[in-house]
Write a protein that holds these residues in place. Structure first.
Motif, PDB file in Angstrom:
ATOM      1  N   ALA A  91       0.912  -1.322  -0.202  1.00  0.00           N
ATOM      2  CA  ALA A  91      -0.034  -0.097  -0.214  1.00  0.00           C
ATOM      3  C   ALA A  91       0.996   1.136   0.048  1.00  0.00           C
ATOM      4  N   VAL A  92       2.046   1.302   1.014  1.00  0.00           N
ATOM      5  CA  VAL A  92       2.938   2.417   0.922  1.00  0.00           C
ATOM      6  C   VAL A  92       3.331   2.634  -0.404  1.00  0.00           C
ATOM      7  N   MET A  93       3.692   1.485  -1.152  1.00  0.00           N
ATOM      8  CA  MET A  93       4.438   1.830  -2.615  1.00  0.00           C
ATOM      9  C   MET A  93       3.566   2.398  -3.407  1.00  0.00           C
ATOM     10  N   LYS A  94       2.152   2.356  -3.260  1.00  0.00           N
ATOM     11  CA  LYS A  94       1.268   3.121  -4.106  1.00  0.00           C
ATOM     12  C   LYS A  94       1.174   4.604  -4.033  1.00  0.00           C
ATOM     13  N   PHE A  95       1.404   5.117  -2.769  1.00  0.00           N
ATOM     14  CA  PHE A  95       1.711   6.302  -2.556  1.00  0.00           C
ATOM     15  C   PHE A  95       3.269   6.877  -3.193  1.00  0.00           C
ATOM     16  N   CYS A  96       4.134   5.926  -2.725  1.00  0.00           N
ATOM     17  CA  CYS A  96       5.569   6.335  -3.392  1.00  0.00           C
ATOM     18  C   CYS A  96       5.478   6.314  -4.767  1.00  0.00           C
ATOM     19  N   GLN A  97       4.763   5.641  -5.620  1.00  0.00           N
ATOM     20  CA  GLN A  97       4.681   5.752  -6.884  1.00  0.00           C
ATOM     21  C   GLN A  97       3.932   6.947  -7.358  1.00  0.00           C
ATOM     22  N   ALA A  98       2.989   7.514  -6.656  1.00  0.00           N
ATOM     23  CA  ALA A  98       2.256   8.695  -6.808  1.00  0.00           C
ATOM     24  C   ALA A  98       3.008   9.759  -6.878  1.00  0.00           C
ATOM     25  N   ARG A  99       4.051   9.960  -5.988  1.00  0.00           N
ATOM     26  CA  ARG A  99       4.655  11.101  -5.598  1.00  0.00           C
ATOM     27  C   ARG A  99       6.075  10.805  -6.352  1.00  0.00           C
ATOM     28  N   LEU A 100       6.146   9.726  -7.201  1.00  0.00           N
ATOM     29  CA  LEU A 100       7.251   9.296  -8.051  1.00  0.00           C
ATOM     30  C   LEU A 100       8.667   8.857  -7.153  1.00  0.00           C
ATOM     31  N   SER A 101       9.164   9.754  -6.902  1.00  0.00           N
ATOM     32  CA  SER A 101      10.624   9.249  -6.081  1.00  0.00           C
ATOM     33  C   SER A 101      11.015  10.054  -5.043  1.00  0.00           C
ATOM     34  N   PRO A 102      11.834   9.750  -3.863  1.00  0.00           N
ATOM     35  CA  PRO A 102      12.581  10.410  -3.146  1.00  0.00           C
ATOM     36  C   PRO A 102      13.406  11.280  -3.564  1.00  0.00           C
ATOM     37  N   PRO A 103      14.154  12.312  -2.843  1.00  0.00           N
ATOM     38  CA  PRO A 103      15.181  13.126  -3.385  1.00  0.00           C
ATOM     39  C   PRO A 103      16.502  12.347  -4.015  1.00  0.00           C
ATOM     40  N   LEU A 104      16.655  12.448  -5.111  1.00  0.00           N
ATOM     41  CA  LEU A 104      17.970  11.694  -5.522  1.00  0.00           C
ATOM     42  C   LEU A 104      19.417  12.306  -5.147  1.00  0.00           C
ATOM     43  N   ILE A 105      19.571  13.699  -4.813  1.00  0.00           N
ATOM     44  CA  ILE A 105      20.688  14.068  -4.278  1.00  0.00           C
ATOM     45  C   ILE A 105      20.579  13.846  -2.822  1.00  0.00           C
ATOM     46  N   GLY A 106      19.722  13.939  -2.272  1.00  0.00           N
ATOM     47  CA  GLY A 106      19.488  13.576  -0.535  1.00  0.00           C
ATOM     48  C   GLY A 106      20.030  11.945  -0.303  1.00  0.00           C
ATOM     49  N   GLN A 107      19.617  11.035  -1.375  1.00  0.00           N
ATOM     50  CA  GLN A 107      20.084   9.884  -1.329  1.00  0.00           C
ATOM     51  C   GLN A 107      21.606   9.602  -1.278  1.00  0.00           C
ATOM     52  N   ILE A 108      21.947  10.211  -2.394  1.00  0.00           N
ATOM     53  CA  ILE A 108      23.411  10.254  -2.523  1.00  0.00           C
ATOM     54  C   ILE A 108      24.245  10.577  -1.262  1.00  0.00           C
ATOM     55  N   ALA A 109      23.729  11.750  -0.577  1.00  0.00           N
ATOM     56  CA  ALA A 109      24.509  12.117   0.537  1.00  0.00           C
ATOM     57  C   ALA A 109      24.026  11.221   1.751  1.00  0.00           C
ATOM     58  N   ALA A 110      22.939  10.634   1.751  1.00  0.00           N
ATOM     59  CA  ALA A 110      22.485   9.800   2.898  1.00  0.00           C
ATOM     60  C   ALA A 110      23.400   8.565   3.017  1.00  0.00           C
ATOM     61  N   GLU A 111      23.603   7.931   1.832  1.00  0.00           N
ATOM     62  CA  GLU A 111      24.378   6.577   1.490  1.00  0.00           C
ATOM     63  C   GLU A 111      25.743   6.957   1.696  1.00  0.00           C
ATOM     64  N   ALA A 112      26.316   7.995   1.543  1.00  0.00           N
ATOM     65  CA  ALA A 112      27.588   8.187   1.717  1.00  0.00           C
ATOM     66  C   ALA A 112      27.880   8.208   3.251  1.00  0.00           C
ATOM     67  N   SER A 113      27.023   8.875   3.770  1.00  0.00           N
ATOM     68  CA  SER A 113      27.137   9.174   5.267  1.00  0.00           C
ATOM     69  C   SER A 113      27.301   8.015   6.066  1.00  0.00           C
ATOM     70  N   LEU A 114      26.740   6.729   5.514  1.00  0.00           N
ATOM     71  CA  LEU A 114      27.080   5.467   6.275  1.00  0.00           C
ATOM     72  C   LEU A 114      28.491   5.033   6.047  1.00  0.00           C
ATOM     73  N   ASP A 115      29.200   5.725   5.271  1.00  0.00           N
ATOM     74  CA  ASP A 115      30.601   5.397   5.138  1.00  0.00           C
ATOM     75  C   ASP A 115      31.536   6.364   6.202  1.00  0.00           C
ATOM     76  N   GLU A 116      30.694   7.071   6.969  1.00  0.00           N
ATOM     77  CA  GLU A 116      31.497   8.199   7.823  1.00  0.00           C
ATOM     78  C   GLU A 116      32.216   7.348   8.913  1.00  0.00           C
ATOM     79  N   PRO A 117      33.398   7.722   9.379  1.00  0.00           N
ATOM     80  CA  PRO A 117      34.214   6.972  10.443  1.00  0.00           C
ATOM     81  C   PRO A 117      33.153   7.100  11.791  1.00  0.00           C
ATOM     82  N   GLU A 118      33.261   6.026  12.699  1.00  0.00           N
ATOM     83  CA  GLU A 118      32.549   5.903  13.943  1.00  0.00           C
ATOM     84  C   GLU A 118      33.251   7.298  14.761  1.00  0.00           C
TER      85      GLU A 118
END
Length: 400
Positions: A258-285
């Motif tokens: 059901a959530v995916m239907k709403f996600c598809q209706a708004r198309l996609s989450p922010p592209l550049i935001g995902q790039i930054a968030a994914e990179a943040s997982l590599d930040e040292p402890e």
């Protein structure tokens, strides 16, 4: 002339942002405003995230998948594993901030008129999301005198009826900083199981727990795996409020569908935001440790300082980076507006969030404010001094 919608009429103004015009006007008059009203961290965003944005080599900034990039979701599996939350990438849907995760959870799980039980005071935007979904918030009140601990089960059960579909918690809590104990989480689990409810659990502050007590996620609760919808965000743990990346997590395949239907209706989450968030997982402890240590120091500075001001009381928050404080004033909303419009001390004033906006019970929180300790200690010390001077000068001061 056409009228606006009932939703538009009922939508509450944000207690966090509604006084912003007064703050802007104060700044135009040359007044320095200490912003204690909003959870906008001033600590630096991870360098890995900033470098990832600077080094984008795409020639097209394309739509991402509606559920978010798989590479990011797969890396998140490892992040949650550190907290003993066992997921696979398909359990995770990336959203436009935690706000969209809450809204899509409500839209997917609730029908108009369905009721959600929420301990109050609560994050004010929950009410806005419920109104957007046509749902109804019912609150059980926690009190500053009891440190905002949960009331007994009977208080919850008094509210449960045929329209009750969910319980919503924020753990650690915004606005109080309260951390739910294992006993309280088991109490919630038993109610969810007994009445077959959804449990919406906002856990965006899990990095910030100061008591040594264990972090009990809703995903740790046995027997209600299909009932849990976890809400998350990178805004606070990485000082990335502006990239608008959150997550909705559930083991329930029907909810995800059901959530995916709403996600598809708004198309996609922010592209550049995902790039930054994914990179943040590599930040040292070290980044997480230094951030945590800084908030520990700020918490001590703020709570000690508040409780030294005559007539002011704040319990010690156990998590997040907020506290609700009781002030010796007739009305905290009037006081907060007065601080911005009529008061300054040596060209400075403070901005806080009136706590009444975090309650739905009429009159509750009338003499309370939410304060975010997101400023460096030197600024917190000065802001506390200015607050003391404001309380001394305020014409609506109330002596107990």
């Amino acid at each position: 002339m056409p009228t606006i919608s009932v939703r538009g009429t009922e939508m509450p103004a944000s207690p966090i942002r509604k006084l912003a015009p007064l703050a802007d006007a104060a700044k135009q008059r040359g007044i320095h405003v200490y912003h204690l009203n909003i959870g906008q961290p001033d600590l630096p965003t991870p360098r890995a995230a900033l470098d990832a944005i600077r080094n984008i080599d795409r020639t097209v900034l394309e739509y991402s998948p509606s559920q978010g990039y798989r590479s990011y979701r797969e890396k998140l599996v490892g992040y949650y594993k550190k907290y003993d939350i066992n997921l696979n990438a398909d359990d995770i849907i990336i959203t436009t901030g935690g706000s969209e995760a809450v809204l899509f959870a409500f839209m997917s799980c609730l029908n108009p008129g369905d009721e959600i039980i929420v301990p109050e005071p609560a994050y004010a935007n929950y009410m806005a999301f419920a109104i957007s979904a046509g749902a109804v918030i019912r609150t059980v009140t926690t009190t500053i005198e009891e440190g905002f601990s949960l009331p007994k089960v009977e208080k919850f059960e008094e509210l449960i009826n045929e329209r009750t579909k969910a319980i919503l918690i924020c753990n650690p809590n915004n606005p109080t900083g309260y951390l739910y104990t294992r006993r309280e989480m088991n109490q919630i689990r038993d109610m969810v199981k007994k009445y077959d409810l959804y449990l919406f659990s906002d856990e965006v502050y899990r990095e910030f727990i100061y008591t040594g007590s264990p972090y009990i996620s809703a995903c740790h609760l046995e027997g209600i795996e299909q009932n849990v919808v976890l809400i998350d965000s990178v805004s606070k743990r990485y000082s990335e409020c502006g990239i608008r990346i959150g997550a909705l997590i559930t083991k329930n395949p029907e909810v995800r569908g059901a959530v995916m239907k709403f996600c598809q209706a708004r198309l996609s989450p922010p592209l550049i935001g995902q790039i930054a968030a994914e990179a943040s997982l590599d930040e040292p402890e070290e980044y997480a440790r230094e951030t945590y240590d800084e908030y520990v120091e700020r918490r001590k500075c703020l709570i000690d300082g508040l409780n030294r001001i005559p007539g002011v009381y704040s319990p010690i928050p156990m998590g997040a980076f907020y506290t609700v404080a009781k002030l010796p004033v007739d009305d905290s909303e009037k006081f907060c507006a007065w601080c911005l419009s009529e008061f300054n001390y040596e060209g400075e004033t403070v901005m806080m969030a009136p706590a009444a906006g975090f309650y739905t019970t009429p009159g509750a929180g009338r003499n309370e404010v939410r304060i975010a300790y997101v400023l460096k200690k030197e600024d917190l010390v000065r802001a506390l001094f200015v607050l003391r001077k404001a309380l001394e000068a305020y014409p609506g001061r109330v002596e107990e």
